[in-house]
Design a protein around this motif. Structure first.
Motif, PDB file in Angstrom:
ATOM      1  N   THR A 115      39.746  46.057  30.342  1.00  0.00           N
ATOM      2  CA  THR A 115      40.149  45.561  29.022  1.00  0.00           C
ATOM      3  C   THR A 115      41.534  44.929  29.087  1.00  0.00           C
ATOM      4  OG1 THR A 115      38.871  47.343  27.999  1.00  0.00           O
ATOM      5  CG2 THR A 115      40.460  46.204  26.598  1.00  0.00           C
ATOM      6  N   TYR A 116      42.446  45.571  29.788  1.00  0.00           N
ATOM      7  CA  TYR A 116      43.810  45.057  29.957  1.00  0.00           C
ATOM      8  C   TYR A 116      43.795  43.665  30.583  1.00  0.00           C
ATOM      9  CZ  TYR A 116      48.573  45.003  32.048  1.00  0.00           C
ATOM     10  OH  TYR A 116      49.851  44.684  32.447  1.00  0.00           O
ATOM     11  N   LEU A 117      42.921  43.463  31.563  1.00  0.00           N
ATOM     12  CA  LEU A 117      42.871  42.185  32.272  1.00  0.00           C
ATOM     13  C   LEU A 117      42.284  41.060  31.421  1.00  0.00           C
ATOM     14  CD1 LEU A 117      41.778  43.416  35.811  1.00  0.00           C
ATOM     15  CD2 LEU A 117      44.026  42.601  35.105  1.00  0.00           C
ATOM     16  N   GLU A 118      41.753  41.402  30.246  1.00  0.00           N
ATOM     17  CA  GLU A 118      41.296  40.373  29.316  1.00  0.00           C
ATOM     18  C   GLU A 118      42.455  39.742  28.547  1.00  0.00           C
ATOM     19  OE1 GLU A 118      38.394  42.122  26.770  1.00  0.00           O
ATOM     20  OE2 GLU A 118      37.002  42.600  28.397  1.00  0.00           O
ATOM     21  N   TRP A 145      48.377  39.038  30.777  1.00  0.00           N
ATOM     22  CA  TRP A 145      48.460  40.293  31.527  1.00  0.00           C
ATOM     23  C   TRP A 145      49.347  40.186  32.769  1.00  0.00           C
ATOM     24  CZ3 TRP A 145      47.509  41.191  36.559  1.00  0.00           C
ATOM     25  CH2 TRP A 145      46.679  40.320  37.263  1.00  0.00           C
ATOM     26  N   PRO A 146      49.411  39.032  33.483  1.00  0.00           N
ATOM     27  CA  PRO A 146      50.276  38.995  34.672  1.00  0.00           C
ATOM     28  C   PRO A 146      51.741  39.277  34.356  1.00  0.00           C
ATOM     29  CG  PRO A 146      48.705  37.181  34.748  1.00  0.00           C
ATOM     30  CD  PRO A 146      48.608  37.783  33.377  1.00  0.00           C
ATOM     31  N   ALA A 147      52.235  38.750  33.221  1.00  0.00           N
ATOM     32  CA  ALA A 147      53.627  39.000  32.845  1.00  0.00           C
ATOM     33  C   ALA A 147      53.825  40.464  32.466  1.00  0.00           C
ATOM     34  CB  ALA A 147      54.020  38.099  31.674  1.00  0.00           C
ATOM     35  N   ARG A 148      52.875  41.040  31.774  1.00  0.00           N
ATOM     36  CA  ARG A 148      52.964  42.451  31.402  1.00  0.00           C
ATOM     37  C   ARG A 148      52.951  43.331  32.652  1.00  0.00           C
ATOM     38  NH1 ARG A 148      50.590  43.356  25.728  1.00  0.00           N
ATOM     39  NH2 ARG A 148      50.198  41.255  24.916  1.00  0.00           N
ATOM     40  N   PHE A 149      52.078  42.991  33.594  1.00  0.00           N
ATOM     41  CA  PHE A 149      52.001  43.789  34.816  1.00  0.00           C
ATOM     42  C   PHE A 149      53.274  43.631  35.645  1.00  0.00           C
ATOM     43  CE2 PHE A 149      50.883  44.642  39.234  1.00  0.00           C
ATOM     44  CZ  PHE A 149      50.218  45.862  39.112  1.00  0.00           C
ATOM     45  N   ALA A 150      53.851  42.442  35.664  1.00  0.00           N
ATOM     46  CA  ALA A 150      55.094  42.223  36.411  1.00  0.00           C
ATOM     47  C   ALA A 150      56.212  43.116  35.868  1.00  0.00           C
ATOM     48  CB  ALA A 150      55.496  40.753  36.339  1.00  0.00           C
ATOM     49  N   ASN A 151      56.255  43.296  34.538  1.00  0.00           N
ATOM     50  CA  ASN A 151      57.257  44.187  33.953  1.00  0.00           C
ATOM     51  C   ASN A 151      57.029  45.627  34.395  1.00  0.00           C
ATOM     52  OD1 ASN A 151      58.555  42.110  32.573  1.00  0.00           O
ATOM     53  ND2 ASN A 151      57.258  42.345  30.756  1.00  0.00           N
ATOM     54  N   TRP A 152      55.757  46.051  34.418  1.00  0.00           N
ATOM     55  CA  TRP A 152      55.456  47.420  34.883  1.00  0.00           C
ATOM     56  C   TRP A 152      55.840  47.580  36.343  1.00  0.00           C
ATOM     57  CZ3 TRP A 152      52.267  49.069  38.860  1.00  0.00           C
ATOM     58  CH2 TRP A 152      52.092  50.462  38.944  1.00  0.00           C
ATOM     59  N   ARG A 153      55.524  46.605  37.157  1.00  0.00           N
ATOM     60  CA  ARG A 153      55.830  46.669  38.591  1.00  0.00           C
ATOM     61  C   ARG A 153      57.338  46.773  38.823  1.00  0.00           C
ATOM     62  NH1 ARG A 153      53.383  41.749  41.277  1.00  0.00           N
ATOM     63  NH2 ARG A 153      54.999  40.765  40.017  1.00  0.00           N
ATOM     64  N   ALA A 154      58.120  46.017  38.056  1.00  0.00           N
ATOM     65  CA  ALA A 154      59.577  46.081  38.192  1.00  0.00           C
ATOM     66  C   ALA A 154      60.094  47.468  37.841  1.00  0.00           C
ATOM     67  CB  ALA A 154      60.234  45.028  37.305  1.00  0.00           C
ATOM     68  N   ARG A 155      59.522  48.080  36.818  1.00  0.00           N
ATOM     69  CA  ARG A 155      59.947  49.437  36.441  1.00  0.00           C
ATOM     70  C   ARG A 155      59.609  50.440  37.536  1.00  0.00           C
ATOM     71  NH1 ARG A 155      57.794  47.861  31.398  1.00  0.00           N
ATOM     72  NH2 ARG A 155      55.940  49.148  31.733  1.00  0.00           N
ATOM     73  N   ARG A 156      58.450  50.294  38.157  1.00  0.00           N
ATOM     74  CA  ARG A 156      58.070  51.230  39.226  1.00  0.00           C
ATOM     75  C   ARG A 156      58.919  51.008  40.479  1.00  0.00           C
ATOM     76  NH1 ARG A 156      56.801  55.355  37.130  1.00  0.00           N
ATOM     77  NH2 ARG A 156      56.128  56.145  39.176  1.00  0.00           N
ATOM     78  N   ARG A 157      59.313  49.777  40.735  1.00  0.00           N
ATOM     79  CA  ARG A 157      60.218  49.531  41.864  1.00  0.00           C
ATOM     80  C   ARG A 157      61.562  50.218  41.619  1.00  0.00           C
ATOM     81  NH1 ARG A 157      59.134  43.009  42.519  1.00  0.00           N
ATOM     82  NH2 ARG A 157      57.262  43.126  43.857  1.00  0.00           N
ATOM     83  N   SER A 171      42.404  35.084  37.069  1.00  0.00           N
ATOM     84  CA  SER A 171      43.609  35.616  37.705  1.00  0.00           C
ATOM     85  C   SER A 171      43.249  36.911  38.431  1.00  0.00           C
ATOM     86  CB  SER A 171      44.691  35.876  36.653  1.00  0.00           C
ATOM     87  OG  SER A 171      44.166  36.627  35.560  1.00  0.00           O
ATOM     88  N   ARG A 172      43.962  37.187  39.509  1.00  0.00           N
ATOM     89  CA  ARG A 172      43.588  38.272  40.414  1.00  0.00           C
ATOM     90  C   ARG A 172      44.644  39.374  40.422  1.00  0.00           C
ATOM     91  NH1 ARG A 172      44.320  38.981  46.197  1.00  0.00           N
ATOM     92  NH2 ARG A 172      42.578  40.115  47.138  1.00  0.00           N
TER      93      ARG A 172
END
Length: 266
Positions: free
Chosen positions: A109-112, A116-128, A199-200
């Motif tokens: 659902t999120y990938l719809e 989503w790529p920008a949202r995921f990039a923000n999550w990835r930065a927080r986990r880094r 998008s992948r």
């Protein structure tokens, strides 16, 4: 008669599953028996590996797989990751999931979401950032505090650029991805998903990269101290055994992120 209680006790008594590294420099062939793999080499007796004892397989280009061996791994849920020997994972196999789990449905659902790529990039930065902070806290407790200037530089490079010092031998990068794929398999998730606009999301790669960064930030001069005869893979597995739980923390935080973003969108 074997009662359920006895079966549970017997299962608990089984030794833990272990990874299988197939990194020989000479050609070999992987075949299959009823419940085990059979590795045949030009020299030496065949080696047998029960599937019940394996959690994942890391394999280089020198092993030729039979269709029966591949099918057996898929049937038993043992993922295989092929590596090129230079730190890159070439691809992987995962068994088919019979039923989508709530996490997987939430991810689809999120990938719809168009962005989503920008949202995921923000999550990835927080986990880094969380990875760097956690590593620094561990170092401080061990009496090896990060230099403030070095920490700021690491923060800038890791959080925003995804780069970090490379201390561990390069093949460890693909091994981190193999661990991530193994965890995804056990969580009922795939290593790769497709989102809005084709998008992948290479989830296995993303999680493996977080683990790879933590390994390099934490291991310091550890690889240089490998005793003669002790393989780098054995050193890696010792570290991974202590840190594999970090993947569960990343996945737990990802699930919360997905739920919040989907709820806000709907």
């Amino acid at each position: 008669m074997v009662t359920p209680a006895r079966r549970t006790h017997a299962a608990a008594a089984l030794p833990p599953r272990k990874p299988l590294y197939l990194l020989a420099s000479t050609p070999a062939r992987m075949d299959a028996g009823p419940d085990h793999l059979v590795l045949r080499r030009d020299q030496g007796a065949p080696l047998r590996f029960p599937l019940a004892r394996l959690c994942r397989i890391v394999c280089n280009r020198h092993v030729a797989w039979s269709g029966q061996a591949l099918a057996l791994c898929l049937e038993h849920g043992v993922p295989i990751t092929w590596v090129d020997g230079r730190g890159h994972a070439l691809g992987c196999t995962q068994g088919h999931q019979d039923e989508a789990l709530p996490f997987a449905t939430l991810l689809e659902t999120y990938l719809e979401l168009p962005d989503w790529p920008a949202r995921f990039a923000n999550w990835r930065a927080r986990r880094r950032l969380e990875t760097l902070t956690t590593t620094a806290q561990r170092a401080a407790r061990a009496g090896r505090e990060f230099d403030p200037i070095a920490f700021s530089e690491l923060k800038r490079e890791l959080v925003y650029n995804g780069t970090h010092p490379l201390v561990f031998p390069e093949q460890g990068q693909a091994w981190c991805e193999a661990i991530a794929i193994d965890r995804l398999q056990r969580q009922g998730l795939q290593a790769c998903y497709w989102g809005f606009g084709a998008s992948r999301l290479a989830l296995g790669v993303e999680l493996g990269a977080l683990l790879w960064a933590e390994l390099n930030l934490e291991c310091g001069a550890l690889p240089a101290g490998v005793a003669p005869g002790q393989s780098v893979a054995r050193l890696f597995e010792a570290w991974a055994h202590e840190h594999e739980g970090r993947l569960l923390l990343h996945l737990g935080d990802l699930e919360r992120h997905l739920a919040r973003e989907v709820e806000a969108w709907q």
